[in-house]
Design a protein around this motif. Structure first.
Motif, PDB file in Angstrom:
ATOM      1  N   ASN A  36       6.720  17.909  49.972  1.00 36.96           N
ATOM      2  CA  ASN A  36       7.882  18.403  50.720  1.00 36.96           C
ATOM      3  C   ASN A  36       8.828  17.269  51.083  1.00 36.96           C
ATOM      4  OD1 ASN A  36       7.094  21.136  50.799  1.00 36.96           O
ATOM      5  ND2 ASN A  36       5.576  20.610  52.360  1.00 36.96           N
ATOM      6  N   ILE A  37       8.242  16.109  51.385  1.00 33.34           N
ATOM      7  CA  ILE A  37       9.074  14.965  51.744  1.00 33.34           C
ATOM      8  C   ILE A  37       9.772  14.422  50.497  1.00 33.34           C
ATOM      9  CG2 ILE A  37       8.951  12.587  52.582  1.00 33.34           C
ATOM     10  CD1 ILE A  37       6.967  13.618  54.668  1.00 33.34           C
TER      11      ILE A  37
ATOM     12  N   ASN B  12      10.644  16.293  47.987  1.00 36.09           N
ATOM     13  CA  ASN B  12      11.724  17.258  47.761  1.00 36.09           C
ATOM     14  C   ASN B  12      12.902  17.005  48.685  1.00 36.09           C
ATOM     15  OD1 ASN B  12      10.838  18.756  45.608  1.00 36.09           O
ATOM     16  ND2 ASN B  12       9.637  20.156  46.867  1.00 36.09           N
ATOM     17  N   ALA B  13      12.584  16.628  49.948  1.00 37.41           N
ATOM     18  CA  ALA B  13      13.660  16.334  50.900  1.00 37.41           C
ATOM     19  C   ALA B  13      14.527  15.196  50.364  1.00 37.41           C
ATOM     20  CB  ALA B  13      13.075  15.971  52.266  1.00 37.41           C
ATOM     21  N   ALA B  14      13.887  14.190  49.767  1.00 40.54           N
ATOM     22  CA  ALA B  14      14.640  13.066  49.203  1.00 40.54           C
ATOM     23  C   ALA B  14      15.491  13.523  48.023  1.00 40.54           C
ATOM     24  CB  ALA B  14      13.682  11.959  48.781  1.00 40.54           C
ATOM     25  N   TYR B  15      14.917  14.381  47.166  1.00 40.59           N
ATOM     26  CA  TYR B  15      15.691  14.884  46.027  1.00 40.59           C
ATOM     27  C   TYR B  15      16.878  15.727  46.503  1.00 40.59           C
ATOM     28  CZ  TYR B  15      11.950  13.378  42.884  1.00 40.59           C
ATOM     29  OH  TYR B  15      11.042  12.630  42.193  1.00 40.59           O
ATOM     30  N   MET B  16      16.637  16.545  47.535  1.00 43.26           N
ATOM     31  CA  MET B  16      17.716  17.380  48.081  1.00 43.26           C
ATOM     32  C   MET B  16      18.873  16.527  48.595  1.00 43.26           C
ATOM     33  SD  MET B  16      17.264  20.732  48.008  1.00 43.26           S
ATOM     34  CE  MET B  16      18.471  21.238  49.231  1.00 43.26           C
ATOM     35  N   LEU B  17      18.552  15.321  49.081  1.00 44.61           N
ATOM     36  CA  LEU B  17      19.600  14.448  49.613  1.00 44.61           C
ATOM     37  C   LEU B  17      20.280  13.646  48.504  1.00 44.61           C
ATOM     38  CD1 LEU B  17      17.721  13.275  52.810  1.00 44.61           C
ATOM     39  CD2 LEU B  17      19.866  14.535  52.796  1.00 44.61           C
ATOM     40  N   GLY B  18      19.782  13.794  47.267  1.00 44.95           N
ATOM     41  CA  GLY B  18      20.471  13.161  46.145  1.00 44.95           C
ATOM     42  C   GLY B  18      19.728  11.992  45.516  1.00 44.95           C
ATOM     43  N   ALA B  19      18.478  11.736  45.948  1.00 43.76           N
ATOM     44  CA  ALA B  19      17.739  10.616  45.363  1.00 43.76           C
ATOM     45  C   ALA B  19      17.367  10.923  43.915  1.00 43.76           C
ATOM     46  CB  ALA B  19      16.476  10.343  46.175  1.00 43.76           C
TER      47      ALA B  19
ATOM     48  N   GLN C  21      14.696   6.012  42.850  1.00 42.73           N
ATOM     49  CA  GLN C  21      14.878   5.860  44.300  1.00 42.73           C
ATOM     50  C   GLN C  21      13.753   6.560  45.056  1.00 42.73           C
ATOM     51  OE1 GLN C  21      18.782   7.582  44.256  1.00 42.73           O
ATOM     52  NE2 GLN C  21      19.778   5.617  44.669  1.00 42.73           N
TER      53      GLN C  21
ATOM     54  N   ILE D 271      10.133   6.585  48.788  1.00 43.73           N
ATOM     55  CA  ILE D 271       9.229   7.597  49.337  1.00 43.73           C
ATOM     56  C   ILE D 271       7.781   7.338  48.912  1.00 43.73           C
ATOM     57  CG2 ILE D 271       8.753  10.069  49.559  1.00 43.73           C
ATOM     58  CD1 ILE D 271      11.543   9.200  50.587  1.00 43.73           C
TER      59      ILE D 271
END
Lengths: 260, 256
Positions: A156-157, A159-166, A170, A175
Motif C-alpha cells: 500500500n505504501i 502504491n502511495a508512492a506510485y500514486m504521487l508520481g514515483a 525512485q 520506499i
C-alpha cells in the motif's frame, strides 16, 4: 527515579561480576581447581603484560587484536555489501528468487568453519583464506534478514508512492530500501558477531598472529593465563563491535523511535 | 440546473469489477454509472464492505475494471497517475521521512526544484495546521496529525482529483469532528474535485455537495442527494437531521 534505577542496575551487575571473581578465587585457593585454572589475579597480571610486551615474535595483544579486526572488517564489509544486494534482489525479483533461493537454502545450513579446509586448498594459508571464512560467516545472516525485510515492504505504501508520481527506480530507493533498513541492521548485527567468531576459528587453524593464534599458542605451551587473557580480549572486543553497530542503527533508524 | 454548465471531470461508465479467486468469482461492482463535476465534493456513501473502496480504487487506477471504463478529463484510466491524489484510512505515510519530506514527496519525484517544492510544501503544512512539525517523524505524531500529513501530501502534488478513502475511520469521535471541520475549511480554500468515501451519514452530509448512496455489494447507484445547506454546516440543524434520517433509512433499504 530513572537515574536511581539505572545506578541500581549498574551496581547489581557489578555485584554479579564480583561474585563470580570471588567464587573463582576461592575455588583456586582452597580446592584442587587450582591445578586446572589460574587465579583471576594471575590472568589480570598476564593481560597487562601481554599489552606491554610482545606475545609471539613481534606483536603485543592490542596489535594482535588489530590484525584480527582488520580481517573482520574486510570480510564483513564484503559480506555486508554482497549480502544486502543478493538479499534485496532475491526479495524483489521473482526470477532471481526462483533461481537463487534453492541454492542459497542448500548452502545456508553449512557452518562457516566447514569451509576452512576448502579455503586453504583454494587460497593457501594466507590472508585470503581467512577473509573468505569470515565472509561466509557473515554472509548467510545478512542475506536471510535482508531477504525477509524486502519481502515485507508494504504494497500500500509502494502504491502511495506510485500514486504521487514515483517511477520504479525512485520507489526502489525511496520506499523499498528505507523500509528494509531495520531488517538489514538485524542481519548486520548477527553477521558481525558470527564474523568475529569466524576470524577466531580461521586463526586457530592457521595463523602466526591475531587473537585466535594467541589462544592456540597458549594451548601449545600449556599457558592457561595466556588463553584466558586472550578469551577476555575477544569478549570485550566482540561487545564493543556489537555496541558500535547498535549505535549506528540508532542513528539510521531514528524514525522508528516513539519517545520524545 | 447549474450542474449542466459544469465541466465533467470523472465519468464512471457502466463499470463492473469481478474479483477472481479460488472460491469463485466475486462480483463487487455491477454496471455502475455516475459523473463527478469540476470542483465538486462528492461523497460515496454506503454500508460497510459495500464496495465503496473498490470504486475509489477504480477511479484512482489502483484497480482496473473488468467491464466498462473510468474516464478522467477525457482520458481513460489505465493505472495510477499523479493527477489523482489519494488520502488513505491507514495514512500510508513514509515513516522514514519527516513531515516536510512526506509532503514534498510528489513534487520531489516529479522533479520540481528544491526551493520551489519546499515553499509549496510549507504552504500546505501551514494549511493543515502542522506549522512547527516539519522536522518530526510521523511515528511521533498523533493519529489526527498523521492524517493531516496525508492530506497535505495529497494536496501538495496539486492533482486534479483527490480521492479520500474513509480517512477518519480510525480516529476517535472528537478528532473526527475536528478533522471534518478541517477538510471543510481546506476544500473551501483549495478548490479541487474531491471523491470522499465514508459509511458515516453525519460526515457525508457535513462535507458533501452531493452524496451518492451505493447499493450493498455488488455495488450500483441506489440514490443521489444534492446537499444545499450553507457551510460550515450545523450538525443539529433541523434540515441536517432530516436529511440524515432520510439517508439512514435509505441505506437500511439497500441492505434489507
Amino acid at each position: 527515579m530513572k537515574v536511581a534505577a539505572s545506578i541500581k542496575n549498574f551496581l547489581l551487575s557489578l555485584a554479579g561480576f564480583a561474585a563470580i571473581l570471588l567464587i573463582w578465587q576461592l575455588g583456586v585457593s582452597f580446592t584442587s581447581v587450582g591445578n586446572l585454572l589460574p587465579s583471576p589475579w594471575a590472568v589480570a597480571v598476564r593481560f597487562v603484560t601481554m599489552c606491554t610486551n610482545t606475545v609471539g615474535r613481534k606483536y603485543t595483544l592490542p596489535m594482535h587484536l588489530l590484525v584480527s579486526l582488520r580481517r573482520v572488517l574486510i570480510g564483513f564489509g564484503l559480506s555486508a555489501a554482497s549480502g544486502i544486494v543478493i538479499g534485496i534482489a532475491m526479495g524483489r525479483s521473482d526470477l532471481i528468487r526462483a533461481i537463487v533461493r534453492p541454492l542459497f537454502e542448500l548452502v545456508r545450513p553449512i557452518p562457516g568453519v566447514a569451509w576452512i579446509p576448502m579455503a586453504i586448498v583454494w587460497f593457501g594459508i594466507g590472508e585470503t583464506a581467512k577473509i573468505f571464512i569470515i565472509f561466509i560467516g557473515g554472509f548467510v545472516n545478512i542475506v536471510v534478514n535482508t531477504f525477509s525485510g524486502s519481502r515485507q515492504v508494504d504494497e500500500n505504501i509502494l502504491n502511495a508512492a506510485y500514486m504521487l508520481g514515483a517511477n520504479k527506480v525512485q520507489a526502489f530507493f525511496k520506499i523499498v530500501i528505507p523500509s528494509c533498513v531495520p531488517y538489514i541492521f538485524s542481519g548486520l548485527q548477527v553477521g558481525l558477531s558470527t564474523s568475529w567468531m569466524a576470524v577466531l576459528a580461521a586463526e586457530m587453524v592457521s595463523a602466526t598472529e591475531g587473537v585466535g593464534w594467541i589462544i592456540t599458542a597458549g594451548q601449545q605451551n600449556a599457558d592457561m593465563p595466556q588463553i584466558l587473557a586472550g578469551i577476555i580480549a575477544i569478549a570485550v572486543t566482540g561487545l564493543a563491535l556489537a555496541s558500535l553497530m547498535r549505535l549506528l542503527e540508532r542513528v539510521l533508524c531514528r524514525w522508528r523511535v516513539r519517545g520524545s | 440546473m447549474t450542474m449542466e454548465k459544469k465541466k465533467t471531470v470523472i465519468e464512471v461508465r457502466d463499470v463492473s469489477k469481478t474479483f477472481y479467486n479460488r472460491e469463485g468469482d466475486h462480483l463487487v461492482v455491477d454496471h455502475l454509472n455516475f459523473n463527478v463535476y469540476e470542483n465538486e465534493f462528492v461523497v460515496l456513501f454506503g454500508p460497510g464492505q459495500c464496495g465503496k473502496t473498490t470504486v475509489l480504487n477504480l477511479i484512482a487506477g489502483l484497480e482496473l475494471p473488468t467491464g466498462g471504463e473510468v474516464v478522467v478529463n477525457g482520458e481513460k484510466v489505465v493505472g495510477p497517475s499523479p493527477s489523482r491524489g489519494m488520502v488513505y484510512q491507514t495514512t500510508n505515510l513514509f515513516m522514514w521521512y519527516n513531515v516536510m519530506k512526506n509532503v514534498e514527496f510528489g513534487p520531489c519525484v516529479r522533479g520540481v526544484k528544491k526551493a520551489e517544492r519546499r515553499k509549496k510544501a510549507q504552504y500546505y503544512i501551514d494549511l493543515v495546521g502542522l506549522t512547527g512539525f516539519e522536522k518530526h517523524f510521523p511515528v511521533k505524531l498523533s493519529g489526527g496529525m498523521q492524517q493531516r500529513v496525508g492530506i497535505a501530501r495529497a494536496y501538495c502534488n496539486e492533482p486534479d482529483i483527490i480521492c479520500m478513502d474513509e480517512p477518519f475511520g480510525h480516529l476517535d469521535a472528537q478528532t473526527r469532528y475536528l478533522m471534518e471541520e478541517e477538510v471543510d475549511r481546506i476544500s473551501a480554500s483549495e478548490k479541487r474535485t474531491v471523491v470522499f468515501v465514508t459509511n458515516n451519514a453525519e460526515e457525508a452530509i457535513y462535507l458533501a455537495d452531493r452524496i451518492i448512496l451505493l447499493h450493498n455489494c455488488p455495488t450500483s447507484v441506489h440514490r443521489e442527494y444534492l446537499v444545499n445547506l450553507p457551510r460550515p454546516r450545523n450538525y443539529v440543524a433541523p434540515e441536517f437531521l432530516e436529511l440524515r434520517e432520510q439517508i439512514t433509512k435509505d441505506m437500511d433499504d439497500t441492505i434489507g
